[in-house]
Structures are given as C-alpha cells and as structure tokens.
Motif scaffolding. Structure first.
Motif, PDB file in Angstrom:
ATOM      1  N   ASP A  35       0.813  -1.219   0.000  1.00  0.00           N
ATOM      2  CA  ASP A  35       0.000   0.000   0.000  1.00  0.00           C
ATOM      3  C   ASP A  35       0.845   1.267   0.000  1.00  0.00           C
ATOM      4  O   ASP A  35       0.475   2.269  -0.635  1.00  0.00           O
ATOM      5  N   TRP A  38       2.296   1.939  -3.832  1.00  0.00           N
ATOM      6  CA  TRP A  38       1.470   2.182  -5.010  1.00  0.00           C
ATOM      7  C   TRP A  38       1.391   3.656  -5.404  1.00  0.00           C
ATOM      8  O   TRP A  38       1.439   3.974  -6.602  1.00  0.00           O
ATOM      9  N   THR A  58      -5.355  -2.563  -6.218  1.00  0.00           N
ATOM     10  CA  THR A  58      -4.309  -1.606  -6.598  1.00  0.00           C
ATOM     11  C   THR A  58      -4.917  -0.232  -6.858  1.00  0.00           C
ATOM     12  O   THR A  58      -4.430   0.524  -7.704  1.00  0.00           O
ATOM     13  N   CYS A  61      -2.754   2.954  -6.725  1.00  0.00           N
ATOM     14  CA  CYS A  61      -1.812   3.219  -7.802  1.00  0.00           C
ATOM     15  C   CYS A  61      -2.442   4.175  -8.816  1.00  0.00           C
ATOM     16  O   CYS A  61      -3.546   3.923  -9.306  1.00  0.00           O
ATOM     17  N   GLN A  66      -5.228  -0.659 -15.948  1.00  0.00           N
ATOM     18  CA  GLN A  66      -4.731  -1.831 -15.238  1.00  0.00           C
ATOM     19  C   GLN A  66      -5.461  -3.061 -15.779  1.00  0.00           C
ATOM     20  O   GLN A  66      -6.683  -3.066 -15.868  1.00  0.00           O
TER      21      GLN A  66
END
Length: 258
Positions: A35, A38, A58, A61, A66
C-alpha cells in the motif's frame, strides 16, 4: 550448492488465494506491504501477471489502465513467458507468486524486461526459502502441497537476477513471519518477536525494482597511438637512394687548390 532455476517438470501454480494455506490472511499481509508503494508508481499501463494478481487491490496506484494476464483468466489470456505485448509498452508490472511456480523463471523475467519501458517498475512477491516456511520441507507429505510444491528462492538470488538485467532494487522487505503450518492466530507473540529480531526471515518477500537504461553516449578515447619518429623525410630519402654518400648529394662541391 544452488539448484538450477529451470525445472524439468512443469509446476502447478495456485489458482486462487484460497488454494494457499491461510490464503486470506496472506493476501492481507501482501496488501498492507504494498500500500505504501502504489502512490509512487506512475504511468499509463499496469500489468497484473498471474491468477493471484488480478484480485489484489491496486486502487492506490495512479496508473489509469490496469489489466490482468493469465493462461486461464484475466482480461488477456496468454503464457506468462510469451506475453502478447509490444516491446517497451508497459509502465509497471505486478507479479505475485509466479517465479516459484514457473518452469523457467529466467524466461519470465526476460519477457517482463522486454515489455517494460525504461524507468518502469517491477513489483515481485514471492515465498522466501530462508524463512520459517522452510520447516514444511521436514514433512514429506507437504512436498506435494502448496506452496512447498514450488521452487522457493531466496530474495538475494532474485535480486542477482534483476541486477543482471539492469534493474535497481528500490526496496526489499520480508513479511509474514509465519510457518503456515498452523493458524496465524496461534503464537502471535513469537511472530512479533521474530519480526523484530530477524526482519529478513519473513516467509514472503516484496521486491520493487526499477528498470535502468544505459546511456548511449560514446566513450572518450583516453589514449592515442604515438607515431614513430621519422629521422629523414621520405622525399629526401627517395632522392638520395642509389647515390653516393653525403658528398655526392651536396650541391656545393669543394675542390682542393692546385
């Protein structure tokens, strides 16, 4: 002596987190360990490789696109060592528990290196051989069970592979200081004690590396060949060839007085 990374027999990777011992607890440990990193990874495309990567959150991020890739599931279905992606087209790749269950981990890393851009990030998650997890090898019945059925590597060995490919390791952290032979709820004091005194002996390693590109600047020449010293010019030497010695070549001739 280290065993070769290549496996003669194909290995069966975990199809889900629940296929691993205490998989839900293990997933929480991996989430907490990633965490903080990201928000530091930027770009346009994030590749989530393997069956376990697609279910890892994620959202922290900032990479907008993705997608998951796996032979049996995900947005793209393909072999992990033969990615149907263009060269230098991916900004970051998340690879959890793939190297130890692939027949040729070197080929997988080379393929990831091919699709990553210069400056791209590689996020590797794997089981560490130097950890309490290795106690499972004491029972032959565990050799055919996950995760002991895979080929576990040390974090240092994985870092050596990355250095050969030209990566700089930004961080390497070990988490989950547990044998996974019994419930993580048992002996919590022993786990905290091991994490404080021996932080590098966690059963799971997190490695975040960045791909470096060598600059294509020509190297300056630091030495020069010395030319041989010519005592007589070539033209003069040719002109005086096959002639008498110095007196014959001298235009001024001295005559003795009679």
């Amino acid at each position: 002596m280290l065993r070769p990374a290549y496996s003669e027999m194909p290995l069966e990777p975990p199809a889900s987190w629940q296929a691993l011992p205490y998989g839900d607890w293990l997933k929480e440990q991996v989430e907490a360990g990633l965490d903080d990193w990201w928000p530091r990874i930027f770009g346009y495309h994030l590749l989530k490789l393997g069956a376990l990567a697609d279910s890892l959150p994620t959202g922290l991020c900032p990479v907008s696109h993705q997608f998951g890739l796996d032979p049996n599931r995900g947005a793209v279905r393909a072999e992990l060592a033969h990615l149907p992606l263009q060269t230098a087209s991916i900004d970051a790749a998340l690879v959890p528990f793939c190297l130890e269950f692939h027949q040729d981990p070197h080929a997988m890393l080379r393929e990831l290196d091919r699709v990553l851009i210069s400056g791209g990030h590689l996020v590797l998650v794997g089981f560490s051989l130097l950890s309490p997890l290795a106690l499972g090898y004491l029972w032959p019945s565990h050799h055919q069970q996950l995760p002991w059925s895979g080929r576990l590597f040390t974090p240092g060995r994985v870092q050596d592979w990355l250095s050969l490919l030209g990566y700089r390791v930004l961080t390497q952290e070990c988490i989950a200081h547990h044998t996974m032979l019994w419930s993580p709820q048992k002996f919590p004091t022993a786990q905290r004690w091991l994490a404080d005194l021996c932080p590098g002996l966690g059963s799971v390693y997190l490695i975040i590396a960045r791909k470096l590109e060598a600059p294509l600047t020509p190297a300056k020449q630091r030495w020069h060949l010395r030319r041989p010293l010519v005592a007589r010019p070539v033209r003069e030497a040719v002109g005086c060839r096959n002639k008498p010695p110095v007196a014959a070549c001298n235009p001024k001739r001295h005559h003795s007085s009679s």
